[in-house]
Design a protein around this motif. Sequence first.
Motif, PDB file in Angstrom:
ATOM      1  N   GLY A  10       0.617  -1.190   0.169  1.00  0.00           N
ATOM      2  CA  GLY A  10       0.297  -0.006   0.002  1.00  0.00           C
ATOM      3  C   GLY A  10       0.738   1.221  -0.018  1.00  0.00           C
ATOM      4  O   GLY A  10       2.107   1.058   0.274  1.00  0.00           O
ATOM      5  N   PHE A  11       0.302   2.247  -0.179  1.00  0.00           N
ATOM      6  CA  PHE A  11       0.793   3.792  -0.361  1.00  0.00           C
ATOM      7  C   PHE A  11       1.492   4.100   1.050  1.00  0.00           C
ATOM      8  O   PHE A  11       0.962   3.505   1.978  1.00  0.00           O
ATOM      9  N   MET A  12       2.396   4.962   1.028  1.00  0.00           N
ATOM     10  CA  MET A  12       3.085   5.563   1.995  1.00  0.00           C
ATOM     11  C   MET A  12       1.814   6.143   3.204  1.00  0.00           C
ATOM     12  O   MET A  12       0.928   6.850   2.578  1.00  0.00           O
ATOM     13  N   GLY A  13       1.954   5.853   4.273  1.00  0.00           N
ATOM     14  CA  GLY A  13       1.292   6.229   5.489  1.00  0.00           C
ATOM     15  C   GLY A  13      -0.089   5.444   5.506  1.00  0.00           C
ATOM     16  O   GLY A  13      -0.935   5.739   6.323  1.00  0.00           O
ATOM     17  N   ALA A  14      -0.175   4.305   4.894  1.00  0.00           N
ATOM     18  CA  ALA A  14      -1.246   3.108   5.032  1.00  0.00           C
ATOM     19  C   ALA A  14      -1.376   2.519   6.184  1.00  0.00           C
ATOM     20  O   ALA A  14      -2.357   1.886   6.804  1.00  0.00           O
ATOM     21  N   GLY A  15      -0.199   2.621   6.920  1.00  0.00           N
ATOM     22  CA  GLY A  15      -0.056   1.821   8.235  1.00  0.00           C
ATOM     23  C   GLY A  15       0.256   0.406   8.021  1.00  0.00           C
ATOM     24  O   GLY A  15      -0.044  -0.675   9.032  1.00  0.00           O
ATOM     25  N   LYS A  16       1.262   0.016   7.088  1.00  0.00           N
ATOM     26  CA  LYS A  16       1.617  -1.234   6.989  1.00  0.00           C
ATOM     27  C   LYS A  16       2.542  -1.648   8.181  1.00  0.00           C
ATOM     28  O   LYS A  16       2.553  -2.980   8.601  1.00  0.00           O
ATOM     29  N   SER A  17       3.223  -0.636   8.758  1.00  0.00           N
ATOM     30  CA  SER A  17       4.249  -1.253   9.727  1.00  0.00           C
ATOM     31  C   SER A  17       3.457  -1.267  10.789  1.00  0.00           C
ATOM     32  O   SER A  17       3.774  -2.394  11.625  1.00  0.00           O
ATOM     33  N   VAL A  18       2.729  -0.511  11.334  1.00  0.00           N
ATOM     34  CA  VAL A  18       1.970  -0.526  12.671  1.00  0.00           C
ATOM     35  C   VAL A  18       1.104  -1.826  12.645  1.00  0.00           C
ATOM     36  O   VAL A  18       1.002  -2.337  13.570  1.00  0.00           O
ATOM     37  N   PHE A  31       7.533 -10.843  12.502  1.00  0.00           N
ATOM     38  CA  PHE A  31       7.258  -9.622  11.503  1.00  0.00           C
ATOM     39  C   PHE A  31       8.526  -9.130  10.796  1.00  0.00           C
ATOM     40  O   PHE A  31       9.680  -8.926  11.608  1.00  0.00           O
ATOM     41  N   VAL A  32       8.460  -8.701   9.678  1.00  0.00           N
ATOM     42  CA  VAL A  32       9.678  -8.237   8.820  1.00  0.00           C
ATOM     43  C   VAL A  32       9.180  -7.158   7.839  1.00  0.00           C
ATOM     44  O   VAL A  32       8.047  -7.228   7.353  1.00  0.00           O
ATOM     45  N   GLU A  33       9.946  -5.888   7.815  1.00  0.00           N
ATOM     46  CA  GLU A  33       9.723  -4.690   6.845  1.00  0.00           C
ATOM     47  C   GLU A  33      10.797  -4.962   5.928  1.00  0.00           C
ATOM     48  O   GLU A  33      12.236  -4.861   6.076  1.00  0.00           O
ATOM     49  N   THR A  34      10.484  -4.835   4.535  1.00  0.00           N
ATOM     50  CA  THR A  34      11.308  -4.737   3.724  1.00  0.00           C
ATOM     51  C   THR A  34      12.667  -3.524   3.679  1.00  0.00           C
ATOM     52  O   THR A  34      13.487  -3.718   3.596  1.00  0.00           O
ATOM     53  N   ASP A  35      11.975  -2.629   3.950  1.00  0.00           N
ATOM     54  CA  ASP A  35      12.843  -1.114   4.362  1.00  0.00           C
ATOM     55  C   ASP A  35      13.904  -1.573   5.385  1.00  0.00           C
ATOM     56  O   ASP A  35      14.957  -1.231   5.356  1.00  0.00           O
ATOM     57  N   ASP A  36      13.430  -2.150   6.494  1.00  0.00           N
ATOM     58  CA  ASP A  36      14.454  -2.603   7.464  1.00  0.00           C
ATOM     59  C   ASP A  36      15.694  -3.481   7.065  1.00  0.00           C
ATOM     60  O   ASP A  36      16.898  -3.372   7.500  1.00  0.00           O
ATOM     61  N   ILE A  37      15.004  -4.347   6.111  1.00  0.00           N
ATOM     62  CA  ILE A  37      16.064  -5.466   5.588  1.00  0.00           C
ATOM     63  C   ILE A  37      17.250  -4.590   4.614  1.00  0.00           C
ATOM     64  O   ILE A  37      18.491  -4.881   4.895  1.00  0.00           O
ATOM     65  N   ILE A  38      16.919  -3.539   3.914  1.00  0.00           N
ATOM     66  CA  ILE A  38      17.632  -2.856   3.044  1.00  0.00           C
ATOM     67  C   ILE A  38      18.495  -1.940   4.031  1.00  0.00           C
ATOM     68  O   ILE A  38      19.797  -1.956   3.998  1.00  0.00           O
ATOM     69  N   VAL A  39      18.015  -1.468   5.086  1.00  0.00           N
ATOM     70  CA  VAL A  39      18.662  -0.556   5.807  1.00  0.00           C
ATOM     71  C   VAL A  39      19.892  -1.181   6.549  1.00  0.00           C
ATOM     72  O   VAL A  39      20.824  -0.713   6.693  1.00  0.00           O
ATOM     73  N   GLU A  62      15.529  -2.965  -3.511  1.00  0.00           N
ATOM     74  CA  GLU A  62      14.364  -3.432  -3.306  1.00  0.00           C
ATOM     75  C   GLU A  62      14.110  -5.069  -4.096  1.00  0.00           C
ATOM     76  O   GLU A  62      13.430  -6.033  -3.594  1.00  0.00           O
ATOM     77  N   GLY A  63      14.475  -5.085  -5.486  1.00  0.00           N
ATOM     78  CA  GLY A  63      14.678  -6.220  -6.069  1.00  0.00           C
ATOM     79  C   GLY A  63      15.390  -7.176  -5.452  1.00  0.00           C
ATOM     80  O   GLY A  63      14.792  -8.490  -5.407  1.00  0.00           O
ATOM     81  N   ASP A  64      16.432  -6.991  -4.693  1.00  0.00           N
ATOM     82  CA  ASP A  64      17.210  -8.083  -4.132  1.00  0.00           C
ATOM     83  C   ASP A  64      16.435  -8.571  -2.930  1.00  0.00           C
ATOM     84  O   ASP A  64      16.668  -9.749  -2.649  1.00  0.00           O
ATOM     85  N   VAL A  65      15.631  -7.692  -2.169  1.00  0.00           N
ATOM     86  CA  VAL A  65      14.743  -8.144  -1.176  1.00  0.00           C
ATOM     87  C   VAL A  65      13.732  -9.138  -1.505  1.00  0.00           C
ATOM     88  O   VAL A  65      13.382 -10.218  -0.761  1.00  0.00           O
ATOM     89  N   GLU A  75       5.287 -15.728   7.793  1.00  0.00           N
ATOM     90  CA  GLU A  75       5.776 -14.541   8.358  1.00  0.00           C
ATOM     91  C   GLU A  75       4.899 -13.277   7.845  1.00  0.00           C
ATOM     92  O   GLU A  75       4.133 -13.631   7.007  1.00  0.00           O
ATOM     93  N   VAL A  76       4.832 -12.365   8.823  1.00  0.00           N
ATOM     94  CA  VAL A  76       4.082 -11.081   8.009  1.00  0.00           C
ATOM     95  C   VAL A  76       5.118 -10.198   7.733  1.00  0.00           C
ATOM     96  O   VAL A  76       6.184  -9.856   8.218  1.00  0.00           O
ATOM     97  N   ILE A  77       4.969  -9.737   6.508  1.00  0.00           N
ATOM     98  CA  ILE A  77       5.880  -8.865   5.726  1.00  0.00           C
ATOM     99  C   ILE A  77       5.441  -7.666   5.433  1.00  0.00           C
ATOM    100  O   ILE A  77       4.501  -7.565   4.557  1.00  0.00           O
ATOM    101  N   ALA A  78       5.843  -6.500   5.777  1.00  0.00           N
ATOM    102  CA  ALA A  78       5.404  -5.144   5.305  1.00  0.00           C
ATOM    103  C   ALA A  78       6.522  -4.684   4.058  1.00  0.00           C
ATOM    104  O   ALA A  78       7.501  -4.493   4.426  1.00  0.00           O
ATOM    105  N   THR A  79       5.761  -4.282   3.186  1.00  0.00           N
ATOM    106  CA  THR A  79       6.778  -3.794   1.946  1.00  0.00           C
ATOM    107  C   THR A  79       6.875  -2.221   2.092  1.00  0.00           C
ATOM    108  O   THR A  79       5.791  -1.597   2.517  1.00  0.00           O
ATOM    109  N   GLY A  80       7.920  -1.737   1.389  1.00  0.00           N
ATOM    110  CA  GLY A  80       7.986  -0.205   1.229  1.00  0.00           C
ATOM    111  C   GLY A  80       6.874  -0.031  -0.074  1.00  0.00           C
ATOM    112  O   GLY A  80       6.449  -0.831  -0.747  1.00  0.00           O
TER     113      GLY A  80
END
Length: 174
Positions: A10-18, A31-39, A62-65, A75-80
Motif C-alpha cells: 500500500g501507499f506511504m502512510g497506509a499503516g503497513k508497519s503499525v 514480522f519483517v519490513e522490507t525497508d528494515d532489511i535494506i537499511v 528492493e529487487g534483491d529483497v 511471516e508477516v511482511i510489510a513492504t515499502g
Amino acid sequence: MRRDNVILVGFMGAGKSVCGRLLARRLGRCFVETDDIIVASEGRSIPEIFREAGEARFRQLEGDVVEALKLKSGEVIATGGGMPCRDGRMELLRELGTVVWLDGDLGELYARASRVGHRPMLEGRSMAEIEELYRSRQLSYRRAHITIDTTGIGADQVVARILSALREAHDIRA
Ligand code: S3P
C-alpha cells in the motif's frame, strides 16, 4: 508454490508497519519490513540511500529483497510503498503468500505519511504529483488478494478486518 506469508502492500502512510506488527503479534508470527532489511544490509537510512545513491539504486535493492523473501514462510511482511510497483513484482509477491492491500483516503494517507518519519518520495512533490503517483501505483496494488479500506478507522480495527478477511479466504486459521 504458495507460501503462507501475509504480505502488506500500500501507499506511504497506509499503516503497513503499525498494522503489520500488530497482526504478527495476534497471529504469533514473525514480522519483517522490507525497508528494515535494506537499511540493515546497507548500513544507512532510506533517506541516505536516496540522497547518496539515488532512487534507481534503492529500487534495485528492493529487487534483491524480493529474492530474499523467497526463503520466508509463515511471516508477516510489510513492504515499502513502491516495492510492488515494478514489472512482475506483484506476481512474485502473490507467490509468497496472501497479499493484503491497505488502501484508504489519499488525504488521510498523506497526512499520516507526512507526520511520521522522513519519506524521500514525498519531498518536493505537489499534492497533484502525489495523487498521480498514487493513481499509477493503484494498478499494482489492485492485484492484491485482499483489499482493506482503512479510511477513518484505527490500527486495531484494521487488523481485525485483515484477520476476518484472511479467515474468510481460508488462508490461515487465526
Ligand atoms: C517508498 C516508501 C517508503 C520507503 C521509501 C520509498 C515509496 O516506505 O520504501 O521511502 O516509494 O513509496 P513506506 O511505504 O513504509 O513509507
